[in-house]
Design a protein around this motif. Structure first.
Motif, PDB file in Angstrom:
ATOM      1  N   LEU A  43     -11.946 -17.535 -17.778  1.00  0.00           N
ATOM      2  CA  LEU A  43     -11.806 -16.255 -18.489  1.00  0.00           C
ATOM      3  C   LEU A  43     -10.414 -15.639 -18.319  1.00  0.00           C
ATOM      4  CD1 LEU A  43     -15.317 -14.598 -17.974  1.00  0.00           C
ATOM      5  CD2 LEU A  43     -14.356 -15.461 -20.100  1.00  0.00           C
ATOM      6  N   PRO A  44      -9.848 -15.595 -17.078  1.00  0.00           N
ATOM      7  CA  PRO A  44      -8.496 -15.045 -16.953  1.00  0.00           C
ATOM      8  C   PRO A  44      -7.462 -15.783 -17.811  1.00  0.00           C
ATOM      9  CG  PRO A  44      -9.530 -15.163 -14.799  1.00  0.00           C
ATOM     10  CD  PRO A  44     -10.446 -15.860 -15.756  1.00  0.00           C
ATOM     11  N   ALA A  45      -7.596 -17.117 -17.917  1.00  0.00           N
ATOM     12  CA  ALA A  45      -6.650 -17.895 -18.734  1.00  0.00           C
ATOM     13  C   ALA A  45      -6.793 -17.552 -20.214  1.00  0.00           C
ATOM     14  CB  ALA A  45      -6.869 -19.392 -18.507  1.00  0.00           C
ATOM     15  N   ILE A  46      -8.020 -17.385 -20.673  1.00  0.00           N
ATOM     16  CA  ILE A  46      -8.256 -17.036 -22.085  1.00  0.00           C
ATOM     17  C   ILE A  46      -7.738 -15.629 -22.374  1.00  0.00           C
ATOM     18  CG2 ILE A  46     -10.026 -16.664 -23.845  1.00  0.00           C
ATOM     19  CD1 ILE A  46      -9.631 -19.630 -23.167  1.00  0.00           C
ATOM     20  N   VAL A  47      -7.963 -14.701 -21.436  1.00  0.00           N
ATOM     21  CA  VAL A  47      -7.482 -13.324 -21.609  1.00  0.00           C
ATOM     22  C   VAL A  47      -5.954 -13.291 -21.673  1.00  0.00           C
ATOM     23  CG1 VAL A  47      -7.316 -11.053 -20.502  1.00  0.00           C
ATOM     24  CG2 VAL A  47      -9.510 -12.224 -20.576  1.00  0.00           C
ATOM     25  N   PRO A  65     -17.371 -29.559 -11.718  1.00  0.00           N
ATOM     26  CA  PRO A  65     -17.184 -28.104 -11.803  1.00  0.00           C
ATOM     27  C   PRO A  65     -15.873 -27.609 -11.203  1.00  0.00           C
ATOM     28  CG  PRO A  65     -18.957 -28.686 -10.250  1.00  0.00           C
ATOM     29  CD  PRO A  65     -18.586 -29.930 -10.971  1.00  0.00           C
ATOM     30  N   GLU A  66     -15.335 -28.339 -10.206  1.00  0.00           N
ATOM     31  CA  GLU A  66     -14.107 -27.881  -9.546  1.00  0.00           C
ATOM     32  C   GLU A  66     -12.890 -27.946 -10.480  1.00  0.00           C
ATOM     33  OE1 GLU A  66     -14.704 -32.218  -9.031  1.00  0.00           O
ATOM     34  OE2 GLU A  66     -15.999 -30.478  -8.676  1.00  0.00           O
ATOM     35  N   ASN A  67     -12.936 -28.808 -11.499  1.00  0.00           N
ATOM     36  CA  ASN A  67     -11.824 -28.929 -12.451  1.00  0.00           C
ATOM     37  C   ASN A  67     -12.086 -28.180 -13.756  1.00  0.00           C
ATOM     38  OD1 ASN A  67     -10.443 -30.884 -10.778  1.00  0.00           O
ATOM     39  ND2 ASN A  67     -11.981 -32.369 -11.421  1.00  0.00           N
ATOM     40  N   CYS A  68     -13.297 -27.675 -13.894  1.00  0.00           N
ATOM     41  CA  CYS A  68     -13.772 -27.200 -15.184  1.00  0.00           C
ATOM     42  C   CYS A  68     -12.975 -26.021 -15.741  1.00  0.00           C
ATOM     43  CB  CYS A  68     -15.242 -26.817 -15.064  1.00  0.00           C
ATOM     44  SG  CYS A  68     -15.979 -26.266 -16.595  1.00  0.00           S
ATOM     45  N   GLY A  69     -12.729 -24.984 -14.904  1.00  0.00           N
ATOM     46  CA  GLY A  69     -12.094 -23.762 -15.408  1.00  0.00           C
ATOM     47  C   GLY A  69     -10.758 -24.009 -16.082  1.00  0.00           C
ATOM     48  N   PRO A  70      -9.773 -24.576 -15.348  1.00  0.00           N
ATOM     49  CA  PRO A  70      -8.463 -24.802 -15.964  1.00  0.00           C
ATOM     50  C   PRO A  70      -8.483 -25.822 -17.093  1.00  0.00           C
ATOM     51  CG  PRO A  70      -8.496 -25.567 -13.656  1.00  0.00           C
ATOM     52  CD  PRO A  70      -9.768 -24.813 -13.894  1.00  0.00           C
ATOM     53  N   GLU A  71      -9.286 -26.896 -16.947  1.00  0.00           N
ATOM     54  CA  GLU A  71      -9.322 -27.922 -18.000  1.00  0.00           C
ATOM     55  C   GLU A  71      -9.938 -27.393 -19.284  1.00  0.00           C
ATOM     56  OE1 GLU A  71      -9.647 -31.911 -15.123  1.00  0.00           O
ATOM     57  OE2 GLU A  71     -11.233 -31.497 -16.592  1.00  0.00           O
ATOM     58  N   ALA A  72     -11.043 -26.657 -19.165  1.00  0.00           N
ATOM     59  CA  ALA A  72     -11.695 -26.105 -20.366  1.00  0.00           C
ATOM     60  C   ALA A  72     -10.797 -25.083 -21.046  1.00  0.00           C
ATOM     61  CB  ALA A  72     -13.035 -25.480 -19.991  1.00  0.00           C
ATOM     62  N   ALA A  73     -10.107 -24.255 -20.248  1.00  0.00           N
ATOM     63  CA  ALA A  73      -9.196 -23.260 -20.823  1.00  0.00           C
ATOM     64  C   ALA A  73      -8.067 -23.952 -21.584  1.00  0.00           C
ATOM     65  CB  ALA A  73      -8.635 -22.355 -19.729  1.00  0.00           C
ATOM     66  N   ALA A  74      -7.504 -25.007 -20.991  1.00  0.00           N
ATOM     67  CA  ALA A  74      -6.417 -25.742 -21.644  1.00  0.00           C
ATOM     68  C   ALA A  74      -6.899 -26.363 -22.957  1.00  0.00           C
ATOM     69  CB  ALA A  74      -5.879 -26.825 -20.704  1.00  0.00           C
ATOM     70  N   GLN A  75      -8.102 -26.948 -22.942  1.00  0.00           N
ATOM     71  CA  GLN A  75      -8.668 -27.534 -24.167  1.00  0.00           C
ATOM     72  C   GLN A  75      -8.864 -26.480 -25.240  1.00  0.00           C
ATOM     73  OE1 GLN A  75     -12.171 -29.988 -24.248  1.00  0.00           O
ATOM     74  NE2 GLN A  75     -11.505 -31.191 -22.486  1.00  0.00           N
ATOM     75  N   ALA A  76      -9.460 -25.350 -24.849  1.00  0.00           N
ATOM     76  CA  ALA A  76      -9.743 -24.280 -25.820  1.00  0.00           C
ATOM     77  C   ALA A  76      -8.447 -23.755 -26.431  1.00  0.00           C
ATOM     78  CB  ALA A  76     -10.515 -23.153 -25.136  1.00  0.00           C
ATOM     79  N   GLU A 100     -22.306 -19.409 -16.441  1.00  0.00           N
ATOM     80  CA  GLU A 100     -21.178 -18.642 -15.925  1.00  0.00           C
ATOM     81  C   GLU A 100     -19.935 -19.485 -16.140  1.00  0.00           C
ATOM     82  OE1 GLU A 100     -21.492 -16.393 -12.014  1.00  0.00           O
ATOM     83  OE2 GLU A 100     -22.895 -18.048 -11.730  1.00  0.00           O
ATOM     84  N   PRO A 101     -19.000 -19.067 -16.992  1.00  0.00           N
ATOM     85  CA  PRO A 101     -17.791 -19.873 -17.149  1.00  0.00           C
ATOM     86  C   PRO A 101     -17.133 -20.112 -15.787  1.00  0.00           C
ATOM     87  CG  PRO A 101     -17.869 -18.148 -18.811  1.00  0.00           C
ATOM     88  CD  PRO A 101     -18.984 -17.872 -17.841  1.00  0.00           C
ATOM     89  N   ALA A 102     -16.715 -21.363 -15.552  1.00  0.00           N
ATOM     90  CA  ALA A 102     -16.118 -21.725 -14.266  1.00  0.00           C
ATOM     91  C   ALA A 102     -14.922 -20.827 -13.968  1.00  0.00           C
ATOM     92  CB  ALA A 102     -15.697 -23.189 -14.292  1.00  0.00           C
ATOM     93  N   LYS A 103     -14.712 -20.561 -12.688  1.00  0.00           N
ATOM     94  CA  LYS A 103     -13.650 -19.634 -12.259  1.00  0.00           C
ATOM     95  C   LYS A 103     -12.296 -20.045 -12.842  1.00  0.00           C
ATOM     96  CE  LYS A 103     -16.322 -17.080  -9.696  1.00  0.00           C
ATOM     97  NZ  LYS A 103     -16.898 -15.915 -10.359  1.00  0.00           N
ATOM     98  N   GLY A 104     -11.552 -19.052 -13.257  1.00  0.00           N
ATOM     99  CA  GLY A 104     -10.231 -19.288 -13.819  1.00  0.00           C
ATOM    100  C   GLY A 104     -10.218 -19.394 -15.333  1.00  0.00           C
TER     101      GLY A 104
END
Length: 450
Positions: free
Chosen positions: A248-252, A202-213, A242-246
């Protein structure tokens, strides 16, 4: 104890006097089977006579603790005083004229409240509809009109409705999409930041998932072709993710940088449900468009698209609407629901519900390894059940059995999740703390018997 804060004079107590469902409910179920389409399901076939505060009373005289709120609809209770008072007064004046024929003040008032309450201090306008799916579909229409583009991006585990377009936007096949295609084109699905199941944790999830998307959107669709990106700030039917922190802001930021309309689908998470007026406020997200329904009108059918005035005005005159959209009785109910939310500070109430529920559920997780994850915010809390906490293999059978055990004891709970292994809790925000704890006692005892 009688709970009056939600406007209900119903005794706020669990009372089980027959098997659930009881004989009168079974009799009504037989009548239903003869005349209601089989495709319309029910979580628990007890037939309601009254509901309010934190309870539902059935035809057999049972009083059930309500951890469902009609799927996050009756946040202010199922018979809130202000909703009943305002809707009754409107009912006596007129039931309908069609806002597109002769308008009325209630519709305008609801749009004014939405402009005040939704995130951002920019000029906002709204259009009112009947259901969440209608709101999402109209948000897509508006985004396409504004951008002159066609593609729509949605996310794994997302749910957006049951119309043809919103089925295309929805991730889960069964029961929402199976056998109902072909679906609307130009819809593209990308990964979401599901922390509990993210391979690198979970600690890597937000930025990695945003980059993939973002990589998938850029390569497979082309940012310049995307009209809208639509996401639930807390994913509902997909399992209260709850999308991991970081994330949603990256997608926005990506949407803003590329002229894409960012749509927050707050149909299940809005109106104090997560302890804020809207869940996207948690990371300071200001959506271009926000869709609302469910909790907006205390149980009456109403939905809205609210957003930046210049985007909302991009559809041509007559391009938005519907015969019943913004019905005057539903608008009156919405004004009553918002009045109740403000007067009772239901955001604070939702936060207290989270504190109680997460505290109790954490203790249960230590005792019962079947609880793999506890998540959610406010009065939108869930537990994900697994066969093994190491492999995280989903346990849908356990979720079904646990729900059934709760129902038999007079506690209404709902399941959800892409894997069918999530038990979700959506109590009315006006529920008494004694009922809340009694419901949690039932869950704990049922887990012990599993």
């Amino acid at each position: 104890m009688t709970e009056l804060s939600g406007g209900s004079a119903l005794p706020q107590e669990r009372r089980v006097v027959t098997a659930i469902p009881g004989p009168k409910s079974l009799e009504l179920q037989a009548r239903r089977t003869a005349t209601v389409a089989g495709g319309v399901g029910s979580v628990l076939p007890v037939f309601t006579t009254r509901a309010g505060g934190g309870v539902i009373e059935d035809v057999d005289g049972n009083s059930l603790i309500d951890f469902g709120s009609g799927i996050a609809v009756t946040s202010v209770g199922a018979s809130a005083e202000a909703v009943v008072r305002r809707a009754s007064a409107q009912l006596a004046n007129f039931t309908h004229t069609c806002f597109m024929v002769t308008p009325y003040e209630g519709y305008v008032e609801v749009c004014e409240r939405l402009a005040e309450l939704t995130p951002g201090d920019h000029a906002k306008k709204s259009a009112l509809f009947n259901s969440g799916a209608e709101a999402v579909e109209n948000a897509v229409k508006i985004a396409r009109a504004y951008t002159k583009r066609q593609a729509v991006v949605v996310f794994d585990h997302g749910y957006h409705g049951r119309t043809n377009l919103t089925m295309a936007l929805t991730a889960k096949n069964m029961p929402y999409k199976h056998g109902f295609g072909p679906f609307a084109p130009e819809v593209y699905r990308v990964p979401v930041a599901y922390g509990y199941r993210w391979p690198t944790g979970p600690e890597n999830c937000g930025p990695e998932a945003a980059a993939q998307a973002i990589d998938q959107i850029t390569k497979q669709v082309g940012a310049e072709n995307v009209a809208a990106i639509i996401i639930e700030p807390v994913l509902g039917e997909g399992g209260f993710i709850e999308p991991a922190k970081g994330f949603l802001p990256a997608i926005v930021k990506f949407a803003n940088d590329n002229g894409i309309v960012f749509v927050a689908d707050e149909i299940q998470s809005g109106f104090c449900r997560t302890g804020q007026w809207f869940a996207c406020e948690d990371e300071g997200i200001v959506p271009d468009l926000i869709t609302t329904a469910k909790g907006i009108a205390g149980g009456l059918p109403l939905a809205a698209v609210t957003g930046r005035a210049e985007i909302m005005d991009s559809a041509h005159a007559g391009g938005l609407g519907g015969t019943y959209g913004g019905n005057p009785v539903a608008c009156a109910g919405a004004l009553g629901a918002i009045e109740t939310m403000r007067e009772l500070d239901l955001n604070a109430k939702a936060k207290r519900i989270e504190e109680v529920m997460k505290g109790r559920l954490a203790v249960m997780q230590e005792k019962f390894p079947v609880i793999g994850d506890i998540r959610g915010r406010g009065a939108m809390i869930a537990i994900e059940l697994v066969k093994d906490p190491e492999t995280k293999a989903p346990a849908p059978e356990a979720a079904g059995a646990l729900a059934k055990a709760c129902h038999a004891e007079g506690l209404l709970v709902l399941t959800c999740g892409t894997y069918g292994n999530v038990l979700r809790f959506l109590p009315p925000l006006v529920i008494g703390e004694d009922l809340l704890n009694e419901g949690l006692d039932i869950i704990e005892a049922a887990l012990g018997r599993l």
